[in-house]
Design a protein around this motif. Structure first.
Motif, short mmCIF file in Angstrom:
data_model
loop_
_atom_site.label_atom_id
_atom_site.label_comp_id
_atom_site.label_asym_id
_atom_site.label_seq_id
_atom_site.Cartn_x
_atom_site.Cartn_y
_atom_site.Cartn_z
N LEU A 218 36.27 59.11 56.66
CA LEU A 218 36.18 58.72 58.06
C LEU A 218 36.37 57.21 58.26
N SER A 219 36.61 56.50 57.17
CA SER A 219 36.64 55.03 57.24
C SER A 219 38.05 54.49 57.00
N VAL A 220 38.20 53.21 57.33
CA VAL A 220 39.25 52.36 56.77
C VAL A 220 38.47 51.26 56.06
N ASP A 221 38.46 51.30 54.75
CA ASP A 221 37.53 50.48 53.97
C ASP A 221 38.07 49.05 53.81
N PRO A 222 37.45 48.05 54.47
CA PRO A 222 37.94 46.67 54.37
C PRO A 222 37.63 46.02 53.02
N VAL A 223 36.67 46.59 52.27
CA VAL A 223 36.38 46.06 50.93
C VAL A 223 37.53 46.39 49.99
N VAL A 224 38.00 47.63 50.04
CA VAL A 224 39.15 48.02 49.24
C VAL A 224 40.39 47.23 49.68
N LEU A 225 40.54 47.07 51.00
CA LEU A 225 41.67 46.31 51.54
C LEU A 225 41.64 44.87 51.03
N ALA A 226 40.49 44.22 51.12
CA ALA A 226 40.37 42.83 50.67
C ALA A 226 40.65 42.73 49.17
N SER A 227 40.17 43.71 48.41
CA SER A 227 40.41 43.71 46.97
C SER A 227 41.90 43.83 46.65
N ALA A 228 42.59 44.67 47.38
CA ALA A 228 44.04 44.83 47.18
C ALA A 228 44.77 43.53 47.51
N ILE A 229 44.31 42.85 48.56
CA ILE A 229 44.93 41.59 48.94
C ILE A 229 44.75 40.54 47.83
N VAL A 230 43.54 40.45 47.28
CA VAL A 230 43.28 39.48 46.21
C VAL A 230 44.22 39.72 45.03
N THR A 231 44.37 40.96 44.65
CA THR A 231 45.24 41.29 43.51
C THR A 231 46.68 40.94 43.81
N ARG A 232 47.15 41.29 45.00
CA ARG A 232 48.55 41.06 45.36
C ARG A 232 48.85 39.57 45.51
N LEU A 233 47.87 38.78 45.97
CA LEU A 233 48.09 37.34 46.14
C LEU A 233 48.44 36.66 44.83
N GLN A 234 48.01 37.24 43.71
CA GLN A 234 48.29 36.62 42.41
C GLN A 234 49.78 36.62 42.09
N THR A 235 50.56 37.45 42.78
CA THR A 235 51.99 37.51 42.50
C THR A 235 52.76 36.36 43.15
N ILE A 236 52.13 35.63 44.08
CA ILE A 236 52.86 34.56 44.77
C ILE A 236 53.30 33.48 43.79
N VAL A 237 52.34 32.93 43.06
CA VAL A 237 52.67 31.88 42.09
C VAL A 237 53.40 32.48 40.90
N GLY A 238 52.97 33.66 40.46
CA GLY A 238 53.56 34.27 39.27
C GLY A 238 54.97 34.79 39.46
N ARG A 239 55.32 35.21 40.69
CA ARG A 239 56.61 35.86 40.89
C ARG A 239 57.44 35.30 42.06
#
Length: 412
Positions: A218-239
Motif C-alpha cells: 500500500l506504500s511508495v517507500d521513500p526509504v527504498v527510493l532514497a537508497s536507490a538514489i544514493v547507489t545510482r549517484l555513485q555512477t556520476i563520477v565513476g561513469r
C-alpha cells in the motif's frame, strides 16, 4: 631595497611574539559561530583602534581596516574570523571549551577554531600593525578585510551586499591565505590557477506514500527510493566524468522515518559536490537532478522531488600575473620554504569580494604542523596548528606578499 624594507616592516616580530601568542590564545579560546562573531569583531576593532588604525564596520560583524601611506598601489588582504560547531580535542593547554547558542535554531553547540581562522585573524591584524608602524619602508595603502561566516559561504557576500566597495579604495590586488595540514609546517605553498574547488550543498526531498510496515504493497517507500538514489549517484563520477577531470559527489546524510514499522511519507538527502571546473560542476548538478527524477518516476513517487542549493562556494583560481609577483617575493624571502602545492579539494568564499570589484586575487596556504603527514585535517576536532612557527610565518607571508606592490624594488 625590497628585502631590506620587508625586514624593517617585520622588525617587531621578535619583540611582539609573546604578546601575539597571548592574543592568538585569546581568540582560540573564544571562538564564535558564523555571523555571530560579536566579541571577536569587537576585540579586533579594539586592537586596531589602540594601534591608531582606521577601521569601519561592514555588515553585522565584518570589519575593514585601512592604513594609508601616500601615493601608491592599494593592496587588500582577507582574514576570516568565524569558528565551527565542533568540540575541540586537540589537547592544547589553551583549547577551547566554549559553547554558543545558535541564534537561528536555539541549539547550543561546542565551538572551536577547528579550521585555523584564529591564525588568519592574527596574521592580518599583525601585518596591519607592522605596516602602520613602519611607514618609512613602503608607500601606498594596505587594507585588511576581517570577514565573517566563511564556514557557511555567507560572509563574503554579506560584506558585498553591505557595501564594502564604498568604505575602501578599490584594490590593485586582493590577497588571502589559509593554514593547512597538507604541506610541511612553516612552508608557504602556492600555485597559479585553480587552487580550491567550487562546491555546493544540495538538499533533496523525495516523496512516497506512507503505510504500516506490514503492508508495503500500500506504500511508495521513500526509504527504498532514497537508497536507490544514493547507489545510482555513485555512477556520476565513476561513469559520467572523464578520468582526467576531478569531481566529488557525497551524500552526507539521509533523514527519513520515525519507527521501524512505519513506512514514512518522505525522505531527505543532503548532497555535496566538489569540482575544479565549472562545467564539471554543472554536469554533476544536472546528473543529480536527472537521476533523482528518474528514480522517483521508477518508484511511482506521487510528487515531484524538491531541490534546494545552499552553501555555494565559487572556484578559487589565482590570476597569473599577480601570482607571479607574489611567488617571486615568496621565493626571494622564504627560499626553500616557498613551495608548490597541488590543488586542494576544499572550498572558499574568498573570491566573491574581489570578483564583485573586478579585482585580481592571489590565495596561498601556510603549513601548520611540524608532523604534517600525521596531522589532523581542517575541521577535525583535533585540528590546532603548532603555535610556532605558524604564528610568525602567517604574518611574514602577509607582509611579504603585499610588499610585491607596496615596497619599491630599487634593483628592478
Amino acid at each position: 631595497m625590497g628585502n631590506q624594507a620587508v625586514t624593517k616592516i617585520l622588525s617587531d616580530l621578535d619583540s611582539t611574539r609573546a604578546e601575539r601568542e597571548e592574543l592568538l590564545k585569546h581568540f582560540h579560546q573564544h571562538p564564535e559561530l558564523s555571523l555571530q562573531e560579536y566579541e571577536t569583531s569587537a576585540r579586533i576593532r579594539a586592537e586596531l583602534e589602540a594601534a591608531g588604525i582606521e577601521v569601519h564596520s561592514v555588515g553585522k560583524t565584518g570589519l575593514v581596516a585601512i592604513v594609508e601611506n601616500g601615493e601608491g598601489p592599494v593592496v587588500a588582504m582577507r582574514g576570516d574570523i568565524d569558528a565551527l560547531p565542533v568540540k575541540e580535542v586537540s589537547g592544547k593547554d589553551y583549547a577551547s571549551t566554549a559553547e554558543q547558542e545558535d541564534e537561528k535554531t536555539g541549539q547550543t553547540f561546542a565551538v572551536s577554531h577547528a579550521c585555523g581562522h584564529d591564525f588568519h585573524i592574527m596574521s592580518l591584524l599583525s601585518a596591519l600593525k607592522f605596516y602602520n608602524s613602519h611607514k618609512d619602508a613602503w608607500a601606498g595603502t594596505y587594507v585588511g578585510v576581517f570577514q565573517p561566516a566563511e564556514e557557511i559561504a555567507a560572509g563574503a557576500q554579506e560584506m558585498v551586499d553591505a557595501g564594502i566597495a564604498e568604505v575602501m579604495p578599490k584594490p590593485d590586488v586582493y590577497l588571502g591565505q589559509h593554514v593547512i595540514a597538507v604541506t610541511p609546517g612553516g612552508t608557504v605553498a602556492s600555485k597559479p590557477g585553480t587552487i580550491f574547488t567550487a562546491a555546493s550543498s544540495i538538499r533533496v526531498k523525495v516523496y512516497g506514500k506512507g503505510s504500516h510496515g506490514s503492508m508495503p504493497q500500500l506504500s511508495v517507500d521513500p526509504v527504498v527510493l532514497a537508497s536507490a538514489i544514493v547507489t545510482r549517484l555513485q555512477t556520476i563520477v565513476g561513469r559520467e566524468i572523464a578520468p582526467n577531470d576531478m569531481g566529488v559527489v557525497t551524500v552526507g546524510a539521509i533523514h527519513a522515518g520515525t519507527k521501524s514499522n512505519i513506512i514514512p511519507d518522505d525522505a531527505e538527502l543532503l548532497i555535496n559536490t566538489r569540482a575544479y571546473d565549472k562545467d564539471v560542476e554543472a554536469h554533476m548538478h544536472e546528473a543529480i537532478e536527472r537521476i533523482v527524477r528518474a528514480e522517483c518516476e521508477a518508484a511511482r513517487s506521487p510528487k515531484e522531488p524538491e531541490f534546494e542549493y545552499y552553501d555555494i562556494y565559487p572556484l578559487t583560481s589565482n590570476h597569473q600575473e599577480p601570482f607571479e609577483q607574489v611567488r617571486a617575493v615568496f621565493d626571494d624571502f622564504f627560499g626553500d620554504d616557498s613551495v608548490d602545492i597541488d590543488p586542494v579539494s576544499a572550498s572558499e568564499d574568498f573570491s566573491i569580494v574581489p570578483d564583485s570589484m573586478d579585482v585580481p586575487y592571489v590565495y596561498w596556504c601556510v603549513g601548520g604542523f611540524e608532523d604534517w603527514k600525521n596531522a589532523p585535517g581542517n575541521h577535525n576536532p583535533a585540528f590546532a596548528p603548532d603555535l610556532q612557527p605558524t604564528l610568525d610565518r602567517g604574518v611574514e607571508a602577509a607582509v611579504v606578499a603585499a610588499s610585491a606592490w607596496l615596497v619599491k624594488n630599487e634593483d628592478a
